[in-house]
Enzyme design. Structure first.
Site, PDB file in Angstrom:
ATOM      1  N   CYS A 164       0.811  -1.215   0.000  1.00  0.00           N
ATOM      2  CA  CYS A 164       0.000   0.000   0.000  1.00  0.00           C
ATOM      3  C   CYS A 164       0.849   1.274   0.000  1.00  0.00           C
ATOM      4  O   CYS A 164       0.957   1.970   1.026  1.00  0.00           O
ATOM      5  CB  CYS A 164      -0.974   0.038   1.162  1.00  0.00           C
ATOM      6  N   CYS A 342      -5.935   2.229  -4.634  1.00  0.00           N
ATOM      7  CA  CYS A 342      -5.525   2.864  -3.402  1.00  0.00           C
ATOM      8  C   CYS A 342      -6.549   3.928  -3.008  1.00  0.00           C
ATOM      9  O   CYS A 342      -6.627   4.965  -3.668  1.00  0.00           O
ATOM     10  CB  CYS A 342      -4.145   3.496  -3.599  1.00  0.00           C
TER      11      CYS A 342
HETATM   12  P1  FAD Z   1      -0.839 -10.686   4.017  1.00  0.00           P
HETATM   13  O1  FAD Z   1      -2.283 -10.329   4.061  1.00  0.00           O
HETATM   14  O2  FAD Z   1       0.113  -9.830   4.799  1.00  0.00           O
HETATM   15  O3  FAD Z   1      -0.719 -12.197   4.456  1.00  0.00           O
HETATM   16  C1  FAD Z   1       0.491 -12.908   4.437  1.00  0.00           C
HETATM   17  C2  FAD Z   1       0.315 -14.111   5.364  1.00  0.00           C
HETATM   18  O4  FAD Z   1       1.442 -14.979   5.220  1.00  0.00           O
HETATM   19  C3  FAD Z   1       0.231 -13.708   6.829  1.00  0.00           C
HETATM   20  O5  FAD Z   1      -0.917 -14.255   7.416  1.00  0.00           O
HETATM   21  C4  FAD Z   1       1.508 -14.265   7.432  1.00  0.00           C
HETATM   22  O6  FAD Z   1       1.340 -14.705   8.782  1.00  0.00           O
HETATM   23  C5  FAD Z   1       1.814 -15.442   6.504  1.00  0.00           C
HETATM   24  N1  FAD Z   1       3.235 -15.790   6.474  1.00  0.00           N
HETATM   25  C6  FAD Z   1       4.295 -14.952   6.485  1.00  0.00           C
HETATM   26  N2  FAD Z   1       5.433 -15.639   6.474  1.00  0.00           N
HETATM   27  C7  FAD Z   1       5.091 -16.954   6.438  1.00  0.00           C
HETATM   28  C8  FAD Z   1       5.833 -18.161   6.436  1.00  0.00           C
HETATM   29  N3  FAD Z   1       7.174 -18.162   6.470  1.00  0.00           N
HETATM   30  N4  FAD Z   1       5.164 -19.342   6.413  1.00  0.00           N
HETATM   31  C9  FAD Z   1       3.795 -19.363   6.360  1.00  0.00           C
HETATM   32  N5  FAD Z   1       3.044 -18.235   6.388  1.00  0.00           N
HETATM   33  C10 FAD Z   1       3.689 -17.064   6.427  1.00  0.00           C
HETATM   34  N6  FAD Z   1      -4.439  -2.685   0.492  1.00  0.00           N
HETATM   35  C11 FAD Z   1      -5.517  -2.198  -0.185  1.00  0.00           C
HETATM   36  O7  FAD Z   1      -5.977  -2.824  -1.139  1.00  0.00           O
HETATM   37  N7  FAD Z   1      -6.101  -1.010   0.154  1.00  0.00           N
HETATM   38  C12 FAD Z   1      -5.671  -0.276   1.207  1.00  0.00           C
HETATM   39  O8  FAD Z   1      -6.221   0.785   1.501  1.00  0.00           O
HETATM   40  C13 FAD Z   1      -4.561  -0.772   1.960  1.00  0.00           C
HETATM   41  N8  FAD Z   1      -4.097  -0.082   3.025  1.00  0.00           N
HETATM   42  C14 FAD Z   1      -3.089  -0.616   3.792  1.00  0.00           C
HETATM   43  C15 FAD Z   1      -2.674   0.079   4.913  1.00  0.00           C
HETATM   44  C16 FAD Z   1      -1.686  -0.446   5.733  1.00  0.00           C
HETATM   45  C17 FAD Z   1      -1.233   0.327   6.943  1.00  0.00           C
HETATM   46  C18 FAD Z   1      -1.112  -1.716   5.438  1.00  0.00           C
HETATM   47  C19 FAD Z   1      -0.054  -2.311   6.349  1.00  0.00           C
HETATM   48  C20 FAD Z   1      -1.498  -2.403   4.308  1.00  0.00           C
HETATM   49  C21 FAD Z   1      -2.498  -1.860   3.466  1.00  0.00           C
HETATM   50  N9  FAD Z   1      -2.916  -2.525   2.304  1.00  0.00           N
HETATM   51  C22 FAD Z   1      -3.962  -2.007   1.561  1.00  0.00           C
HETATM   52  C23 FAD Z   1      -2.142  -3.664   1.780  1.00  0.00           C
HETATM   53  C24 FAD Z   1      -2.780  -5.036   2.033  1.00  0.00           C
HETATM   54  O9  FAD Z   1      -3.063  -5.229   3.393  1.00  0.00           O
HETATM   55  C25 FAD Z   1      -1.833  -6.119   1.534  1.00  0.00           C
HETATM   56  O10 FAD Z   1      -1.418  -5.810   0.232  1.00  0.00           O
HETATM   57  C26 FAD Z   1      -2.521  -7.483   1.551  1.00  0.00           C
HETATM   58  O11 FAD Z   1      -2.792  -7.859   2.871  1.00  0.00           O
HETATM   59  C27 FAD Z   1      -1.654  -8.517   0.835  1.00  0.00           C
HETATM   60  O12 FAD Z   1      -2.156  -9.801   1.048  1.00  0.00           O
HETATM   61  P2  FAD Z   1      -1.129 -11.034   1.211  1.00  0.00           P
HETATM   62  O13 FAD Z   1      -1.955 -12.222   1.475  1.00  0.00           O
HETATM   63  O14 FAD Z   1      -0.144 -11.031   0.112  1.00  0.00           O
HETATM   64  O15 FAD Z   1      -0.297 -10.657   2.533  1.00  0.00           O
END
Ligand code: FAD
Length: 414
Positions: A164, A342
């Site tokens: 983000c 965003c």
């Molecule tokens: P995540 O949701 O972070 O999940 C990753 C998972 O993998 C976690 O549960 C973690 O525990 C697990 N994991 C990590 N390492 C390992 C390992 N070694 N083995 C097994 N599991 C593991 N996005 C938007 O679309 N709009 C917004 O307005 C927005 N605002 C944001 C504001 C903030 C402050 C933040 C921090 C993020 C924001 N985002 C936003 C971004 C969004 O939250 C992420 O892009 C999204 O969560 C990505 O999904 P993901 O599953 O790739 O990662």
């Protein structure tokens, strides 16, 4: 340790992994899906911007992982430490080896607090140092903003890629608005220091932000400035100018830090990684370029889109369809077009909803100019998108955006 094997293994049960698990058991009727996820809880991170601004309580942003993952999938509550794609085996921190036929990597990214000299995650949340980038520290952002009595408020943005990329500036805008409403704006400096060369990567929204927010509200911006060190007790922050290499020391009364971010170590150190350490997938099919039984989506994918949950919404249906095609030895026909979104919160009650594809091509959902600050888009961010996230994205439902039949993906912000 016993070796176990699953037809499909998903690494990570976050926004991308949980939704994929639901799609695999619900849409593809996969009987043998395992999700490896160490965390007891699942966070709705996009809401942390509003938690840091005192709009919502942080307790509303999580659910138990057990309630988010589908019951038909096996949840292995462990952390992956290594992947051997040649042997089709994943290893966890307890030494357990888990074999797979198909692997989906959705492990998010790593926050590198200690890449900033003098900082460790434990130091965030005290002495005027806050960050919306972790559940543990987000409440302190609001405490600092609420109790600010004037002075210097700094907001930082590290080198890309980060998740983000709009979040570091959204909290600066909300803080500025709060100081104005409280009557202390004239004795406050709001300074946003970013490693990037522009306020936003897509020209339309960069222009909108300059005209509607930065200039009229006198927010100070320093481009190509990267936070390299901090001295919390002295309340001093050291920035490096990424063009000249010069360093500047700034004193602050509060500082909001967005930490540097990088790929998880187990990916970086595996044959799955590209040169930068992210999962080396084709940017359209999301299939690994060397291991056809591996796909990746979400923040850990080595694709040049904006790392957002909104991107995951578009990537998930592509991965499901392409995985199904690969399983049936058909040609992959579905392509992710780089969609990212965003909701740029510009003040309390106003949002510019940025939506774009690969290459920064604008691709808006609504039939009006989304480059304008709007109350309706604030309502979308505050009330509608949490429902879209919990009931749609993590449950693997595309609602309310339809999935085109053969090509492309369902879009929509989250
Ligand atoms: P995540 O949701 O972070 O999940 C990753 C998972 O993998 C976690 O549960 C973690 O525990 C697990 N994991 C990590 N390492 C390992 C390992 N070694 N083995 C097994 N599991 C593991 N996005 C938007 O679309 N709009 C917004 O307005 C927005 N605002 C944001 C504001 C903030 C402050 C933040 C921090 C993020 C924001 N985002 C936003 C971004 C969004 O939250 C992420 O892009 C999204 O969560 C990505 O999904 P993901 O599953 O790739 O990662």
């Amino acid at each position: 340790m016993t070796q176990i094997r699953h037809s499909v293994v998903i690494i990570g049960g976050g926004a991308a992994g949980a939704g994929m698990a639901h799609r695999l058991v619900g849409q593809l009727k996969c009987q043998d899906v395992a999700v490896i996820e160490p965390s007891e809880v699942h966070y709705y991170q996009p809401m942390w911007t509003l938690v840091g601004a005192g709009v919502v309580k942080r307790e509303t942003t999580w659910r138990k992982t057990a309630d988010v993952l589908p019951r038909q999938a096996r949840w292995i509550q462990e952390r992956v430490v290594a992947v051997d794609p040649d042997r089709q085996v994943v290893e966890t921190q307890t030494g357990r080896k888990i074999g797979y036929d198909w692997l989906i990597v959705a492990a998010g990214l790593k926050l590198d607090w200690d890449k900033i000299d003098g900082l460790r995650q434990e130091l965030v949340g005290q002495d005027g140092v806050c960050s919306n980038y972790s559940y543990a520290t987000v409440a302190y952002t609001w405490e600092l903003i609420r109790n600010f009595q004037g002075g210097v408020a700094l907001f930082t943005m590290p080198p890309m890629p980060i998740k983000c990329p709009g979040a570091p500036q959204k909290i600066a805008y909300l803080a500025e608005d709060y100081f104005r409403r409280k009557g202390i704006r004239d004795r406050s400096t709001v300074h946003y220091l970013t490693s990037t060369p522009a306020i936003f990567g897509v020209e339309k929204y960069a222009k909108a932000l300059m005209e509607q927010v930065i200039r009229p509200r006198d927010i100070k911006v320093s481009y190509r400035h990267n936070l390299v060190a901090i001295r919390p007790k002295a309340r001093e922050a050291v920035f490096e100018n990424l063009d000249s290499g010069e360093t500047t020391v700034l004193r602050y009364d509060m500082i909001h830090i967005t930490p540097p971010q990088s790929p998880p170590d187990f990916i970086k150190n595996s044959p799955l990684a590209n040169a930068a350490g992210w999962v080396d997938v084709d940017p359209n099919t999301l299939q690994h370029v060397r291991y056809p039984n591996v796909f990746a989506l979400g923040d850990c994918a080595g694709t040049p889109n904006s790392k957002t949950a909104a991107a995951v919404r578009s990537q998930a249906p592509v991965v499901v369809r392409n995985l199904a095609a690969a399983m049936q030895k058909r040609t992959l026909s579905c392509a992710y077009d780089g969609y990212g979104s965003c909701p740029l919160v510009t003040r309390y009650g106003r949002v510019i909803l940025a939506e774009f594809l690969y290459g920064g091509k604008v691709r808006e959902t609504f039939p009006f100019d989304q480059g304008k600050e709007r109350y309706s888009m604030w309502l979308l961010k505050r009330y509608v998108l949490p429902i879209v996230y919990w009931q749609g994205l993590v449950k693997g439902r595309q609602w309310p955006w339809p999935i085109p039949r053969d090509f492309g993906s369902g879009h929509g912000p989250v």
